[in-house]
Scaffold this active site. Structure first.
Site, PDB file in Angstrom:
ATOM      1  N   ALA A 111      25.252 -14.389 -22.975  1.00 16.47           N
ATOM      2  CA  ALA A 111      24.959 -15.817 -22.785  1.00 16.47           C
ATOM      3  C   ALA A 111      23.596 -16.123 -23.416  1.00 16.47           C
ATOM      4  CB  ALA A 111      24.946 -16.193 -21.308  1.00 16.47           C
ATOM      5  N   PHE A 112      23.340 -17.405 -23.679  1.00 14.03           N
ATOM      6  CA  PHE A 112      22.105 -17.754 -24.399  1.00 14.03           C
ATOM      7  C   PHE A 112      20.854 -17.460 -23.588  1.00 14.03           C
ATOM      8  CE2 PHE A 112      19.729 -21.606 -23.127  1.00 14.03           C
ATOM      9  CZ  PHE A 112      20.455 -21.974 -22.002  1.00 14.03           C
ATOM     10  N   LYS A 113      20.990 -17.236 -22.291  1.00 14.96           N
ATOM     11  CA  LYS A 113      19.837 -16.920 -21.448  1.00 14.96           C
ATOM     12  C   LYS A 113      19.097 -15.672 -21.944  1.00 14.96           C
ATOM     13  CE  LYS A 113      20.892 -19.910 -17.949  1.00 14.96           C
ATOM     14  NZ  LYS A 113      22.067 -20.612 -18.443  1.00 14.96           N
ATOM     15  N   ASP A 114      19.812 -14.794 -22.655  1.00 17.91           N
ATOM     16  CA  ASP A 114      19.173 -13.573 -23.169  1.00 17.91           C
ATOM     17  C   ASP A 114      18.013 -13.874 -24.104  1.00 17.91           C
ATOM     18  OD1 ASP A 114      20.764 -11.652 -21.887  1.00 17.91           O
ATOM     19  OD2 ASP A 114      22.316 -11.792 -23.427  1.00 17.91           O
ATOM     20  N   LEU A 117      15.253 -14.490 -21.803  1.00 12.13           N
ATOM     21  CA  LEU A 117      15.006 -13.452 -20.796  1.00 12.13           C
ATOM     22  C   LEU A 117      14.832 -12.053 -21.385  1.00 12.13           C
ATOM     23  CD1 LEU A 117      17.092 -14.971 -17.941  1.00 12.13           C
ATOM     24  CD2 LEU A 117      14.683 -14.314 -17.810  1.00 12.13           C
TER      25      LEU A 117
END
Ligand SMILES: *Cc1c(COP(=O)(O)O)cnc(C)c1O
Length: 498
Positions: A111-114, A117
Protein backbone atom coordinates in the site's frame (compact mmCIF):
# COMPACT_ATOMS: atom_id res chain seq x y z
CA UNK A 1 12.52 26.05 9.41
CA UNK A 2 10.25 26.10 12.47
CA UNK A 3 7.03 24.16 12.86
CA UNK A 4 4.03 25.86 14.39
CA UNK A 5 1.01 24.41 16.13
CA UNK A 6 -2.23 25.02 14.25
CA UNK A 7 -3.88 25.83 17.59
CA UNK A 8 -1.23 28.05 19.13
CA UNK A 9 1.31 29.75 16.91
CA UNK A 10 3.47 30.66 19.90
CA UNK A 11 4.41 26.99 20.23
CA UNK A 12 7.17 26.30 17.74
CA UNK A 13 9.46 23.34 17.13
CA UNK A 14 12.36 22.25 14.95
CA UNK A 15 11.78 19.61 12.26
CA UNK A 16 13.33 16.90 14.45
CA UNK A 17 11.15 17.88 17.43
CA UNK A 18 8.05 17.91 15.23
CA UNK A 19 8.83 14.39 14.03
CA UNK A 20 9.37 13.03 17.54
CA UNK A 21 6.24 14.64 18.98
CA UNK A 22 3.83 13.98 16.15
CA UNK A 23 1.29 16.33 17.73
CA UNK A 24 1.59 19.66 19.54
CA UNK A 25 0.85 19.50 23.30
CA UNK A 26 -2.23 21.73 22.73
CA UNK A 27 -3.72 19.12 20.40
CA UNK A 28 -2.85 21.06 17.26
CA UNK A 29 -1.02 19.70 14.23
CA UNK A 30 2.44 20.95 13.33
CA UNK A 31 2.90 22.89 10.10
CA UNK A 32 5.96 24.54 8.51
CA UNK A 33 6.03 28.29 9.22
CA UNK A 34 6.53 28.96 5.50
CA UNK A 35 6.40 26.94 2.30
CA UNK A 36 9.64 26.74 0.33
CA UNK A 37 9.44 27.38 -3.41
CA UNK A 38 11.00 25.62 -6.35
CA UNK A 39 12.05 27.36 -9.57
CA UNK A 40 11.11 25.94 -12.97
CA UNK A 41 14.81 25.36 -13.64
CA UNK A 42 14.99 23.17 -10.53
CA UNK A 43 12.33 20.88 -12.00
CA UNK A 44 14.72 20.21 -14.86
CA UNK A 45 17.48 19.35 -12.41
CA UNK A 46 15.15 17.04 -10.47
CA UNK A 47 14.12 15.29 -13.67
CA UNK A 48 17.65 14.00 -14.12
CA UNK A 49 17.79 12.54 -10.62
CA UNK A 50 16.84 9.12 -9.28
CA UNK A 51 13.78 8.81 -7.02
CA UNK A 52 15.80 8.80 -3.77
CA UNK A 53 17.70 11.90 -4.92
CA UNK A 54 14.45 13.68 -5.77
CA UNK A 55 13.00 12.73 -2.38
CA UNK A 56 16.14 13.83 -0.53
CA UNK A 57 16.07 17.18 -2.30
CA UNK A 58 12.39 17.92 -1.63
CA UNK A 59 12.55 16.84 2.01
CA UNK A 60 15.66 18.93 2.65
CA UNK A 61 13.71 22.08 1.81
CA UNK A 62 11.42 21.43 4.78
CA UNK A 63 13.75 19.65 7.21
CA UNK A 64 16.69 21.99 7.36
CA UNK A 65 18.03 20.47 10.57
CA UNK A 66 18.91 17.48 8.36
CA UNK A 67 21.41 17.72 5.50
CA UNK A 68 20.31 16.94 1.97
CA UNK A 69 22.98 14.26 1.81
CA UNK A 70 21.67 12.64 4.97
CA UNK A 71 18.07 12.65 3.71
CA UNK A 72 19.08 11.26 0.33
CA UNK A 73 20.92 8.47 2.11
CA UNK A 74 17.77 7.58 4.10
CA UNK A 75 15.76 7.65 0.89
CA UNK A 76 18.24 5.29 -0.77
CA UNK A 77 17.76 2.81 2.07
CA UNK A 78 14.00 3.30 2.28
CA UNK A 79 13.37 2.92 -1.46
CA UNK A 80 16.02 0.31 -2.23
CA UNK A 81 15.48 -2.71 -4.44
CA UNK A 82 15.27 -4.84 -1.31
CA UNK A 83 12.16 -2.89 -0.26
CA UNK A 84 10.46 -1.87 -3.52
CA UNK A 85 9.98 -3.99 -6.67
CA UNK A 86 12.77 -3.04 -9.07
CA UNK A 87 13.72 -0.26 -6.66
CA UNK A 88 10.92 1.86 -8.10
CA UNK A 89 8.96 3.67 -5.41
CA UNK A 90 6.57 5.58 -7.64
CA UNK A 91 6.41 4.42 -11.27
CA UNK A 92 3.88 5.87 -13.71
CA UNK A 93 1.76 3.65 -15.87
CA UNK A 94 0.02 5.06 -18.95
CA UNK A 95 -3.48 3.70 -19.59
CA UNK A 96 -4.86 6.16 -22.10
CA UNK A 97 -4.28 9.40 -23.90
CA UNK A 98 -3.29 11.92 -21.22
CA UNK A 99 -4.19 9.36 -18.54
CA UNK A 100 -1.72 7.81 -16.07
CA UNK A 101 -1.72 5.86 -12.83
CA UNK A 102 0.98 6.59 -10.27
CA UNK A 103 1.63 3.19 -8.67
CA UNK A 104 2.55 3.80 -5.06
CA UNK A 105 2.19 0.25 -3.75
CA UNK A 106 5.37 -1.55 -4.79
CA UNK A 107 6.75 -1.50 -1.24
CA UNK A 108 6.92 -4.23 1.42
CA UNK A 109 3.24 -4.06 2.50
CA UNK A 110 1.62 -3.35 -0.90
CA UNK A 111 0.00 0.00 0.00
CA UNK A 112 1.15 3.59 -0.52
CA UNK A 113 1.68 4.00 3.23
CA UNK A 114 5.08 2.33 2.73
CA UNK A 115 6.46 5.40 1.01
CA UNK A 116 6.08 7.43 4.18
CA UNK A 117 6.52 4.62 6.69
CA UNK A 118 9.80 3.35 5.27
CA UNK A 119 11.12 6.88 5.70
CA UNK A 120 9.61 7.89 9.07
CA UNK A 121 11.63 5.39 11.19
CA UNK A 122 14.85 6.73 9.72
CA UNK A 123 13.77 10.31 10.40
CA UNK A 124 12.74 9.36 13.91
CA UNK A 125 15.99 7.60 14.81
CA UNK A 126 17.97 10.57 13.54
CA UNK A 127 15.67 12.95 15.44
CA UNK A 128 16.30 11.09 18.71
CA UNK A 129 20.00 11.73 18.24
CA UNK A 130 19.63 15.33 17.00
CA UNK A 131 17.45 16.46 19.90
CA UNK A 132 19.45 14.62 22.56
CA UNK A 133 16.26 12.87 23.68
CA UNK A 134 17.19 10.28 26.31
CA UNK A 135 13.94 8.39 26.49
CA UNK A 136 12.95 5.80 23.88
CA UNK A 137 9.86 6.13 21.71
CA UNK A 138 6.78 4.02 22.26
CA UNK A 139 4.66 4.32 19.15
CA UNK A 140 0.96 3.55 19.31
CA UNK A 141 -1.07 3.04 16.16
CA UNK A 142 -4.77 2.49 15.59
CA UNK A 143 -5.28 1.15 12.11
CA UNK A 144 -8.06 0.32 9.72
CA UNK A 145 -5.58 -2.01 8.01
CA UNK A 146 -2.88 -0.45 5.86
CA UNK A 147 -1.17 1.95 8.27
CA UNK A 148 -0.66 -0.68 10.96
CA UNK A 149 1.18 -3.13 8.79
CA UNK A 150 3.25 -0.46 7.06
CA UNK A 151 4.24 1.03 10.43
CA UNK A 152 5.16 -2.40 11.88
CA UNK A 153 7.30 -3.20 8.87
CA UNK A 154 8.95 0.22 8.91
CA UNK A 155 9.77 0.23 12.64
CA UNK A 156 10.58 -3.42 13.19
CA UNK A 157 13.89 -3.82 15.02
CA UNK A 158 14.58 -0.09 14.88
CA UNK A 159 16.72 0.71 17.97
CA UNK A 160 15.17 2.85 20.73
CA UNK A 161 11.65 2.37 19.37
CA UNK A 162 8.80 0.05 20.33
CA UNK A 163 5.61 -0.12 18.38
CA UNK A 164 2.16 -1.40 19.35
CA UNK A 165 -0.65 -1.66 16.79
CA UNK A 166 -4.36 -2.02 17.52
CA UNK A 167 -6.73 -3.10 14.77
CA UNK A 168 -10.50 -3.69 14.82
CA UNK A 169 -11.08 -7.44 15.03
CA UNK A 170 -13.84 -7.45 12.45
CA UNK A 171 -12.80 -4.47 10.35
CA UNK A 172 -9.83 -5.63 8.26
CA UNK A 173 -9.47 -7.94 5.26
CA UNK A 174 -8.10 -11.51 5.72
CA UNK A 175 -4.86 -10.56 4.03
CA UNK A 176 -4.49 -7.42 6.15
CA UNK A 177 -5.07 -9.39 9.35
CA UNK A 178 -2.54 -12.04 8.42
CA UNK A 179 -0.03 -9.35 7.51
CA UNK A 180 -0.21 -8.05 11.07
CA UNK A 181 -0.56 -11.25 13.11
CA UNK A 182 2.55 -12.76 11.47
CA UNK A 183 4.67 -9.61 11.88
CA UNK A 184 8.33 -10.25 12.71
CA UNK A 185 10.57 -8.13 14.92
CA UNK A 186 11.57 -7.97 18.60
CA UNK A 187 10.12 -4.55 19.30
CA UNK A 188 6.60 -5.02 17.91
CA UNK A 189 3.20 -5.79 19.41
CA UNK A 190 -0.17 -6.34 17.74
CA UNK A 191 -3.57 -6.66 19.36
CA UNK A 192 -7.13 -6.94 18.04
CA UNK A 193 -9.78 -4.71 19.58
CA UNK A 194 -13.32 -5.97 19.98
CA UNK A 195 -15.10 -3.23 18.07
CA UNK A 196 -14.70 -1.13 14.95
CA UNK A 197 -11.95 1.24 13.84
CA UNK A 198 -13.47 4.14 15.79
CA UNK A 199 -13.19 2.08 18.99
CA UNK A 200 -9.53 1.30 18.36
CA UNK A 201 -8.84 4.93 17.52
CA UNK A 202 -10.72 6.26 20.56
CA UNK A 203 -8.77 3.81 22.76
CA UNK A 204 -5.44 5.05 21.47
CA UNK A 205 -6.46 8.70 21.82
CA UNK A 206 -7.52 8.04 25.42
CA UNK A 207 -4.08 6.59 26.18
CA UNK A 208 -2.41 9.66 24.69
CA UNK A 209 -4.54 11.92 26.86
CA UNK A 210 -3.96 9.94 30.08
CA UNK A 211 -1.38 11.60 32.34
CA UNK A 212 -1.01 8.54 34.58
CA UNK A 213 -0.02 6.33 31.69
CA UNK A 214 2.39 8.99 30.44
CA UNK A 215 4.03 9.07 33.90
CA UNK A 216 4.39 5.33 34.22
CA UNK A 217 5.88 5.13 30.74
CA UNK A 218 8.19 7.99 31.64
CA UNK A 219 9.38 5.97 34.66
CA UNK A 220 10.27 3.14 32.37
CA UNK A 221 12.14 5.55 30.07
CA UNK A 222 9.59 5.97 27.29
CA UNK A 223 7.58 8.73 25.67
CA UNK A 224 4.54 8.16 23.51
CA UNK A 225 4.65 8.96 19.83
CA UNK A 226 2.51 8.53 16.76
CA UNK A 227 3.00 7.09 13.30
CA UNK A 228 -0.38 8.24 12.03
CA UNK A 229 -0.58 10.77 9.24
CA UNK A 230 -0.85 13.65 11.70
CA UNK A 231 2.94 13.31 12.01
CA UNK A 232 4.76 15.73 9.71
CA UNK A 233 7.41 13.06 9.17
CA UNK A 234 4.79 11.07 7.31
CA UNK A 235 3.58 13.90 5.17
CA UNK A 236 6.87 15.26 3.92
CA UNK A 237 8.04 12.09 2.09
CA UNK A 238 4.74 12.08 0.20
CA UNK A 239 5.34 15.51 -1.36
CA UNK A 240 8.23 13.97 -3.29
CA UNK A 241 6.19 11.65 -5.48
CA UNK A 242 4.09 14.49 -6.88
CA UNK A 243 7.30 16.12 -8.09
CA UNK A 244 8.64 12.80 -9.26
CA UNK A 245 5.54 12.05 -11.36
CA UNK A 246 5.76 15.47 -12.97
CA UNK A 247 9.47 15.03 -13.72
CA UNK A 248 8.86 11.63 -15.31
CA UNK A 249 6.14 13.07 -17.55
CA UNK A 250 8.44 15.91 -18.54
CA UNK A 251 11.29 13.55 -19.22
CA UNK A 252 9.23 11.27 -21.44
CA UNK A 253 7.96 14.24 -23.44
CA UNK A 254 4.36 13.63 -22.36
CA UNK A 255 4.16 17.22 -21.10
CA UNK A 256 6.04 20.42 -21.78
CA UNK A 257 7.87 22.08 -18.96
CA UNK A 258 5.41 24.31 -17.10
CA UNK A 259 2.33 22.48 -18.41
CA UNK A 260 -0.25 22.13 -15.67
CA UNK A 261 -1.57 18.68 -14.82
CA UNK A 262 -4.25 17.17 -12.57
CA UNK A 263 -3.87 14.68 -9.75
CA UNK A 264 -6.84 12.59 -8.64
CA UNK A 265 -6.40 11.19 -5.12
CA UNK A 266 -8.44 8.53 -3.27
CA UNK A 267 -8.86 10.29 0.05
CA UNK A 268 -9.47 9.34 3.68
CA UNK A 269 -7.55 11.30 6.27
CA UNK A 270 -6.58 13.98 3.70
CA UNK A 271 -2.85 13.25 4.11
CA UNK A 272 -2.03 12.15 0.59
CA UNK A 273 -3.87 14.95 -1.19
CA UNK A 274 -2.52 17.54 1.25
CA UNK A 275 0.99 16.51 0.21
CA UNK A 276 -0.12 17.35 -3.35
CA UNK A 277 -1.33 20.73 -2.15
CA UNK A 278 2.09 21.46 -0.60
CA UNK A 279 3.70 20.48 -3.91
CA UNK A 280 1.46 22.93 -5.75
CA UNK A 281 2.17 25.72 -3.26
CA UNK A 282 5.88 25.07 -3.75
CA UNK A 283 5.46 25.80 -7.44
CA UNK A 284 4.71 22.47 -9.07
CA UNK A 285 2.49 23.24 -12.11
CA UNK A 286 -0.75 21.66 -10.87
CA UNK A 287 -4.07 22.48 -12.48
CA UNK A 288 -6.52 20.69 -10.14
CA UNK A 289 -6.29 18.37 -7.18
CA UNK A 290 -9.30 16.08 -7.42
CA UNK A 291 -10.39 14.71 -4.05
CA UNK A 292 -12.12 11.32 -4.42
CA UNK A 293 -14.32 9.89 -1.65
CA UNK A 294 -16.30 6.69 -1.29
CA UNK A 295 -19.76 6.71 0.28
CA UNK A 296 -18.27 8.58 3.24
CA UNK A 297 -18.37 11.78 1.24
CA UNK A 298 -18.01 14.53 3.83
CA UNK A 299 -15.01 15.99 2.00
CA UNK A 300 -16.83 16.11 -1.32
CA UNK A 301 -19.53 18.19 0.27
CA UNK A 302 -17.02 20.37 2.10
CA UNK A 303 -15.04 21.21 -1.02
CA UNK A 304 -18.24 22.07 -2.88
CA UNK A 305 -19.88 24.14 -0.17
CA UNK A 306 -17.38 25.13 2.50
CA UNK A 307 -19.47 23.35 5.12
CA UNK A 308 -17.98 20.48 7.12
CA UNK A 309 -20.50 18.24 8.80
CA UNK A 310 -19.22 15.58 11.18
CA UNK A 311 -22.62 14.34 12.17
CA UNK A 312 -22.91 12.18 9.09
CA UNK A 313 -23.28 8.46 9.49
CA UNK A 314 -20.20 6.27 9.16
CA UNK A 315 -20.52 3.81 6.24
CA UNK A 316 -18.54 0.60 5.88
CA UNK A 317 -17.45 0.20 2.26
CA UNK A 318 -15.23 -2.00 0.07
CA UNK A 319 -12.56 0.72 0.22
CA UNK A 320 -12.05 0.57 4.02
CA UNK A 321 -8.93 2.75 4.17
CA UNK A 322 -11.14 5.65 3.10
CA UNK A 323 -13.91 4.99 5.61
CA UNK A 324 -13.48 8.06 7.73
CA UNK A 325 -15.65 10.89 9.00
CA UNK A 326 -13.13 13.26 10.54
CA UNK A 327 -10.17 13.91 8.23
CA UNK A 328 -7.48 15.16 10.60
CA UNK A 329 -5.15 16.70 8.04
CA UNK A 330 -7.78 19.19 6.95
CA UNK A 331 -6.68 21.16 9.99
CA UNK A 332 -3.35 21.98 8.33
CA UNK A 333 -5.10 23.34 5.24
CA UNK A 334 -7.55 25.46 7.26
CA UNK A 335 -4.75 26.94 9.34
CA UNK A 336 -2.67 27.93 6.33
CA UNK A 337 -5.58 29.24 4.24
CA UNK A 338 -6.80 31.36 7.14
CA UNK A 339 -3.43 33.12 7.13
CA UNK A 340 -2.27 31.25 10.21
CA UNK A 341 -5.31 32.00 12.35
CA UNK A 342 -4.71 29.60 15.24
CA UNK A 343 -7.71 30.73 17.32
CA UNK A 344 -10.08 30.18 14.42
CA UNK A 345 -8.56 26.81 13.48
CA UNK A 346 -8.80 25.54 17.06
CA UNK A 347 -12.38 26.73 17.30
CA UNK A 348 -13.43 25.08 14.05
CA UNK A 349 -11.73 21.77 14.80
CA UNK A 350 -13.33 21.53 18.23
CA UNK A 351 -16.84 21.89 16.87
CA UNK A 352 -18.71 18.68 17.45
CA UNK A 353 -21.32 18.91 14.74
CA UNK A 354 -20.47 21.16 11.81
CA UNK A 355 -18.71 24.31 10.73
CA UNK A 356 -18.66 26.70 7.78
CA UNK A 357 -15.52 28.37 6.55
CA UNK A 358 -15.48 32.01 5.45
CA UNK A 359 -16.34 32.89 1.85
CA UNK A 360 -12.76 33.74 0.83
CA UNK A 361 -11.45 30.51 2.31
CA UNK A 362 -14.11 28.46 0.56
CA UNK A 363 -13.12 30.22 -2.62
CA UNK A 364 -9.43 29.49 -2.36
CA UNK A 365 -10.26 25.86 -1.65
CA UNK A 366 -12.41 25.60 -4.76
CA UNK A 367 -9.73 27.30 -6.84
CA UNK A 368 -7.45 24.32 -6.33
CA UNK A 369 -9.58 21.37 -5.30
CA UNK A 370 -12.33 19.55 -7.15
CA UNK A 371 -14.23 16.69 -5.56
CA UNK A 372 -16.45 13.74 -6.20
CA UNK A 373 -17.50 10.39 -4.82
CA UNK A 374 -18.16 6.86 -5.96
CA UNK A 375 -20.32 4.22 -4.24
CA UNK A 376 -19.50 0.50 -3.93
CA UNK A 377 -21.59 -0.57 -6.86
CA UNK A 378 -19.91 1.89 -9.23
CA UNK A 379 -16.51 1.02 -7.77
CA UNK A 380 -17.05 -2.64 -8.70
CA UNK A 381 -18.22 -1.70 -12.16
CA UNK A 382 -15.10 0.40 -12.70
CA UNK A 383 -12.73 -2.37 -11.58
CA UNK A 384 -14.37 -4.70 -14.08
CA UNK A 385 -14.44 -2.22 -16.94
CA UNK A 386 -10.86 -0.98 -16.47
CA UNK A 387 -9.65 -4.57 -16.48
CA UNK A 388 -11.67 -5.45 -19.54
CA UNK A 389 -10.89 -2.34 -21.57
CA UNK A 390 -7.35 -1.58 -20.47
CA UNK A 391 -6.22 -4.96 -19.19
CA UNK A 392 -5.22 -3.17 -15.99
CA UNK A 393 -6.15 -4.52 -12.58
CA UNK A 394 -6.84 -1.89 -9.89
CA UNK A 395 -7.84 -2.14 -6.24
CA UNK A 396 -11.04 -0.77 -4.70
CA UNK A 397 -9.49 2.52 -3.48
CA UNK A 398 -7.85 3.34 -6.79
CA UNK A 399 -11.12 2.49 -8.53
CA UNK A 400 -12.95 5.13 -6.48
CA UNK A 401 -10.45 7.69 -7.77
CA UNK A 402 -10.83 6.50 -11.33
CA UNK A 403 -14.61 6.79 -11.12
CA UNK A 404 -14.38 10.32 -9.76
CA UNK A 405 -11.83 11.29 -12.41
CA UNK A 406 -14.12 10.08 -15.21
CA UNK A 407 -17.06 12.04 -13.82
CA UNK A 408 -14.88 15.12 -13.42
CA UNK A 409 -13.71 14.93 -17.01
CA UNK A 410 -17.25 14.53 -18.27
CA UNK A 411 -18.57 17.41 -16.19
CA UNK A 412 -15.79 19.89 -16.94
CA UNK A 413 -14.36 18.86 -20.32
CA UNK A 414 -10.95 19.52 -18.75
CA UNK A 415 -8.35 18.00 -21.04
CA UNK A 416 -5.24 18.40 -18.84
CA UNK A 417 -3.00 15.37 -18.32
CA UNK A 418 -4.42 13.37 -15.42
CA UNK A 419 -2.49 11.34 -12.88
CA UNK A 420 -4.58 8.99 -10.76
CA UNK A 421 -2.86 7.98 -7.54
CA UNK A 422 -2.95 4.21 -7.18
CA UNK A 423 -2.77 3.51 -3.46
CA UNK A 424 -2.92 -0.27 -2.99
CA UNK A 425 -2.19 -3.49 -4.81
CA UNK A 426 -5.42 -5.22 -5.95
CA UNK A 427 -4.11 -8.35 -4.21
CA UNK A 428 -4.64 -6.71 -0.83
CA UNK A 429 -8.37 -6.73 -1.50
CA UNK A 430 -8.68 -9.98 -3.46
CA UNK A 431 -12.24 -10.90 -2.61
CA UNK A 432 -13.64 -7.48 -3.51
CA UNK A 433 -11.68 -7.42 -6.75
CA UNK A 434 -12.75 -10.97 -7.67
CA UNK A 435 -16.36 -10.17 -6.86
CA UNK A 436 -16.19 -7.01 -8.99
CA UNK A 437 -15.14 -9.22 -11.88
CA UNK A 438 -18.14 -11.45 -11.44
CA UNK A 439 -16.39 -14.26 -9.53
CA UNK A 440 -18.29 -15.90 -6.73
CA UNK A 441 -15.87 -18.45 -5.43
CA UNK A 442 -12.95 -17.15 -3.35
CA UNK A 443 -11.59 -20.38 -1.87
CA UNK A 444 -11.06 -21.27 1.79
CA UNK A 445 -8.68 -18.55 2.85
CA UNK A 446 -6.78 -15.47 1.76
CA UNK A 447 -4.12 -17.48 -0.06
CA UNK A 448 -6.74 -19.25 -2.17
CA UNK A 449 -8.21 -15.87 -3.07
CA UNK A 450 -4.77 -14.55 -4.07
CA UNK A 451 -4.21 -17.60 -6.29
CA UNK A 452 -7.63 -17.26 -7.85
CA UNK A 453 -7.06 -13.60 -8.61
CA UNK A 454 -3.67 -14.41 -10.15
CA UNK A 455 -5.24 -17.08 -12.32
CA UNK A 456 -8.14 -14.91 -13.37
CA UNK A 457 -6.08 -11.81 -14.18
CA UNK A 458 -2.78 -13.27 -15.35
CA UNK A 459 -1.07 -10.81 -13.00
CA UNK A 460 1.44 -12.04 -10.39
CA UNK A 461 0.72 -11.08 -6.79
CA UNK A 462 3.38 -9.16 -4.83
CA UNK A 463 5.84 -11.64 -3.32
CA UNK A 464 5.48 -10.39 0.29
CA UNK A 465 1.75 -11.16 0.21
CA UNK A 466 2.25 -14.71 -1.03
CA UNK A 467 5.02 -15.27 1.51
CA UNK A 468 2.60 -14.54 4.37
CA UNK A 469 1.01 -17.90 4.22
CA UNK A 470 4.02 -19.90 5.33
CA UNK A 471 4.55 -17.68 8.34
CA UNK A 472 3.62 -18.63 11.91
CA UNK A 473 1.02 -16.51 13.68
CA UNK A 474 2.69 -14.55 16.48
CA UNK A 475 -0.10 -12.33 17.75
CA UNK A 476 -3.55 -13.69 18.52
CA UNK A 477 -4.59 -11.56 21.53
CA UNK A 478 -7.84 -9.65 21.68
CA UNK A 479 -8.87 -6.90 24.04
CA UNK A 480 -11.83 -4.78 25.03
CA UNK A 481 -11.33 -1.11 24.31
CA UNK A 482 -11.16 -0.18 28.00
CA UNK A 483 -8.32 -2.68 28.60
CA UNK A 484 -6.04 -1.18 25.97
CA UNK A 485 -3.94 0.75 28.54
CA UNK A 486 -3.10 -2.53 30.28
CA UNK A 487 -2.06 -4.08 26.99
CA UNK A 488 0.33 -1.17 26.42
CA UNK A 489 1.75 -1.37 29.95
CA UNK A 490 2.38 -5.10 29.58
CA UNK A 491 3.92 -4.59 26.20
CA UNK A 492 6.40 -2.01 27.42
CA UNK A 493 7.16 -3.89 30.63
CA UNK A 494 7.75 -7.19 28.91
CA UNK A 495 9.70 -5.65 26.10
CA UNK A 496 11.92 -3.95 28.67
CA UNK A 497 12.71 -7.21 30.43
CA UNK A 498 13.99 -8.78 27.22
C1 LIG B 1 -4.66 5.33 3.69
C2 LIG B 1 -5.21 5.01 2.36
C3 LIG B 1 -5.96 5.95 1.61
C4 LIG B 1 -6.30 7.31 2.16
O1 LIG B 1 -5.20 8.17 2.25
P1 LIG B 1 -5.24 9.50 3.17
O2 LIG B 1 -3.86 10.01 3.17
O3 LIG B 1 -5.67 9.02 4.53
O4 LIG B 1 -6.22 10.43 2.56
C5 LIG B 1 -6.39 5.58 0.36
N1 LIG B 1 -6.13 4.35 -0.14
C6 LIG B 1 -5.44 3.42 0.54
C7 LIG B 1 -5.21 2.07 -0.07
C8 LIG B 1 -4.94 3.71 1.81
O5 LIG B 1 -4.25 2.78 2.49
Amino acid sequence: MRYLSTRNKQASFTGAEAILRGLSPDGGLLVPESIPTILPSTLKTLADMSYPERAGYIMSLFLDDFSRQELTEYAREAYSEAKFDNGEAAPLRQTGEREYFLELWHGPTSAFKDIALQMLPRLMSASLAKTGERRDACILVATSGDTGKAALEGFRDVPRVKIMVFYPRDGVSDVQKLQMTTQEGKNVGVCAVRGNFDDAQAGVKAIFADKTIARSLENRGYFLSSANSINWGRLVPQIAYYFSAYCDLMKSGAIKQGERINFCVPTGNFGNILAGWYAKEMGLPVNRLICASNRNRILEYFIRTGRYSRVRKFHTTISPSMDIVVSSNLERLLFTLSGGNDKLTGRLMKRRSKFDVAEDMAQSISQTFSSGSCNDEDTRRIIKRVFKEKNYLIDTHTAVAYGVYEKYKQETGDNAVNVILSTASPFKFCTSVLRANGRRNFGKNGLDAIKRLEKFSGVTAPAPLKALFGKPERFNKETEKQDMPRVVANFVGVANAE
